[in-house]
Design a protein around this motif. Structure first.
Motif, PDB file in Angstrom:
ATOM      1  N   LYS A   5       0.841  -1.202   0.000  1.00 27.30           N
ATOM      2  CA  LYS A   5       0.000   0.000   0.000  1.00 27.30           C
ATOM      3  C   LYS A   5       0.871   1.244   0.000  1.00 27.30           C
ATOM      4  O   LYS A   5       1.946   1.263   0.585  1.00 27.30           O
ATOM      5  CB  LYS A   5      -0.912   0.015   1.227  1.00 27.30           C
ATOM      6  CG  LYS A   5      -1.898  -1.128   1.248  1.00 27.30           C
ATOM      7  CD  LYS A   5      -2.787  -1.048   2.460  1.00 27.30           C
ATOM      8  CE  LYS A   5      -3.754  -2.220   2.450  1.00 27.30           C
ATOM      9  NZ  LYS A   5      -4.615  -2.202   3.610  1.00 27.30           N
ATOM     10  N   LEU A   6       0.359   2.281  -0.627  1.00 28.26           N
ATOM     11  CA  LEU A   6       1.060   3.553  -0.654  1.00 28.26           C
ATOM     12  C   LEU A   6       0.934   4.218   0.709  1.00 28.26           C
ATOM     13  O   LEU A   6      -0.160   4.365   1.235  1.00 28.26           O
ATOM     14  CB  LEU A   6       0.464   4.451  -1.742  1.00 28.26           C
ATOM     15  CG  LEU A   6       1.111   5.807  -1.950  1.00 28.26           C
ATOM     16  CD1 LEU A   6       2.572   5.661  -2.336  1.00 28.26           C
ATOM     17  CD2 LEU A   6       0.373   6.564  -3.039  1.00 28.26           C
ATOM     18  N   SER A   7       2.059   4.603   1.279  1.00 24.02           N
ATOM     19  CA  SER A   7       2.063   5.253   2.589  1.00 24.02           C
ATOM     20  C   SER A   7       2.324   6.745   2.425  1.00 24.02           C
ATOM     21  O   SER A   7       3.320   7.146   1.832  1.00 24.02           O
ATOM     22  CB  SER A   7       3.157   4.629   3.466  1.00 24.02           C
ATOM     23  OG  SER A   7       3.299   5.361   4.657  1.00 24.02           O
ATOM     24  N   PHE A   8       1.432   7.561   2.956  1.00 23.69           N
ATOM     25  CA  PHE A   8       1.590   9.013   2.886  1.00 23.69           C
ATOM     26  C   PHE A   8       2.158   9.595   4.182  1.00 23.69           C
ATOM     27  O   PHE A   8       2.494  10.768   4.235  1.00 23.69           O
ATOM     28  CB  PHE A   8       0.235   9.681   2.611  1.00 23.69           C
ATOM     29  CG  PHE A   8      -0.306   9.409   1.240  1.00 23.69           C
ATOM     30  CD1 PHE A   8       0.237  10.037   0.135  1.00 23.69           C
ATOM     31  CD2 PHE A   8      -1.351   8.534   1.052  1.00 23.69           C
ATOM     32  CE1 PHE A   8      -0.261   9.796  -1.146  1.00 23.69           C
ATOM     33  CE2 PHE A   8      -1.868   8.287  -0.210  1.00 23.69           C
ATOM     34  CZ  PHE A   8      -1.315   8.911  -1.309  1.00 23.69           C
ATOM     35  N   GLY A   9       2.253   8.805   5.221  1.00 18.75           N
ATOM     36  CA  GLY A   9       2.672   9.288   6.532  1.00 18.75           C
ATOM     37  C   GLY A   9       3.997  10.021   6.510  1.00 18.75           C
ATOM     38  O   GLY A   9       5.016   9.481   6.097  1.00 18.75           O
ATOM     39  N   GLY A  10       3.975  11.301   6.917  1.00 18.69           N
ATOM     40  CA  GLY A  10       5.172  12.119   7.016  1.00 18.69           C
ATOM     41  C   GLY A  10       5.760  12.575   5.691  1.00 18.69           C
ATOM     42  O   GLY A  10       6.820  13.183   5.667  1.00 18.69           O
ATOM     43  N   LYS A  11       5.085  12.328   4.589  1.00 21.32           N
ATOM     44  CA  LYS A  11       5.619  12.646   3.256  1.00 21.32           C
ATOM     45  C   LYS A  11       5.232  14.042   2.799  1.00 21.32           C
ATOM     46  O   LYS A  11       4.248  14.615   3.225  1.00 21.32           O
ATOM     47  CB  LYS A  11       5.095  11.635   2.225  1.00 21.32           C
ATOM     48  CG  LYS A  11       5.410  10.200   2.541  1.00 21.32           C
ATOM     49  CD  LYS A  11       6.840   9.884   2.277  1.00 21.32           C
ATOM     50  CE  LYS A  11       7.054   8.377   2.362  1.00 21.32           C
ATOM     51  NZ  LYS A  11       8.077   7.982   3.239  1.00 21.32           N
ATOM     52  N   ARG A  12       6.061  14.555   1.863  1.00 22.21           N
ATOM     53  CA  ARG A  12       5.776  15.821   1.176  1.00 22.21           C
ATOM     54  C   ARG A  12       5.099  15.475  -0.155  1.00 22.21           C
ATOM     55  O   ARG A  12       5.696  14.813  -0.997  1.00 22.21           O
ATOM     56  CB  ARG A  12       7.064  16.596   0.925  1.00 22.21           C
ATOM     57  CG  ARG A  12       7.693  17.142   2.190  1.00 22.21           C
ATOM     58  CD  ARG A  12       8.964  17.933   1.888  1.00 22.21           C
ATOM     59  NE  ARG A  12       9.907  17.198   1.072  1.00 22.21           N
ATOM     60  CZ  ARG A  12      10.865  16.401   1.539  1.00 22.21           C
ATOM     61  NH1 ARG A  12      10.998  16.220   2.826  1.00 22.21           N
ATOM     62  NH2 ARG A  12      11.685  15.770   0.714  1.00 22.21           N
ATOM     63  N   ILE A  13       3.849  15.956  -0.325  1.00 18.05           N
ATOM     64  CA  ILE A  13       3.031  15.612  -1.482  1.00 18.05           C
ATOM     65  C   ILE A  13       2.751  16.859  -2.307  1.00 18.05           C
ATOM     66  O   ILE A  13       2.443  17.915  -1.759  1.00 18.05           O
ATOM     67  CB  ILE A  13       1.663  15.018  -1.032  1.00 18.05           C
ATOM     68  CG1 ILE A  13       1.822  13.937   0.029  1.00 18.05           C
ATOM     69  CG2 ILE A  13       0.847  14.559  -2.239  1.00 18.05           C
ATOM     70  CD1 ILE A  13       2.562  12.712  -0.377  1.00 18.05           C
TER      71      ILE A  13
END
Length: 187
Positions: A5-13
């Motif tokens: 799964k794609l993890s967005f936690g703590g990422k710059r989007i």
């Protein structure tokens, strides 16, 4: 990716050509540290994206009355208007020796105009966090009448060689144009 799964936690989007901003909103609600929304038209951001972001954030956090209060709690959400050939000059995370780029760039229905493809491609190269950045592009295989499409964009990407590309999903329901989701990894 974590456990498939794609993890967005703590990422710059960064969501390019955001319109309603649904992919960016999803990333925000899934723990992204930063979600920046970009669209060509400031009016789209003012009258569509910002109200939609605010409405969806308040659904998760109904006690908040100000979208900026949410930003300080969860994610740094900002909105940028401008042409793909020039917007990099105002985006905070344009990759350089001193600054890491965006971890994930999201695009949906952005590759319809043949004339805009080169500037869009150059923008994602400038904004991606090399070598770990990733781009997810959802688009029609062909945009009839205007000439663009996912395959035309992927051809440009593969010819340049800066990204490895892979088809994530293809949706062909038989009643409309084939849609695809592509993943581009910066090399």
């Amino acid at each position: 990716m974590q456990d498939g799964k794609l993890s967005f936690g703590g990422k710059r989007i960064l969501e390019l050509g955001c319109g309603h901003g649904l992919p960016g909103i999803f990333a925000c609600l899934k723990g992204a540290a930063t979600v920046h929304f970009q669209d060509f038209n400031a009016e789209v951001l003012q009258h569509l994206t910002i109200p939609n972001v605010k409405a969806n954030i308040q659904k998760k956090f109904p006690y908040l009355t100000d979208v900026n209060e949410y930003s300080s709690i969860e994610a740094d959400t900002r909105f940028f208007a401008g042409d793909w050939g020039e917007v990099h000059s105002i985006l905070p995370f344009v990759s350089s020796d001193e600054i890491a780029g965006y971890d994930i760039i999201l695009m949906a229905e952005t590759v319809y105009s043949i004339s805009a493809l080169p500037s869009l491609y150059e923008l994602i190269k400038k904004c991606g966090n090399s070598p770990h950045g990733v781009v997810y592009m959802a688009a029609k295989k062909h945009y009839f009448g205007v000439g663009g499409g996912s395959r035309r964009f992927i051809s440009m990407v593969e010819e340049d060689g800066a990204f490895a590309s892979s088809l994530v999903s293809e949706v062909a329901d038989g009643s409309s144009n084939v849609r695809e989701v592509w993943k581009l990894n910066l090399k």
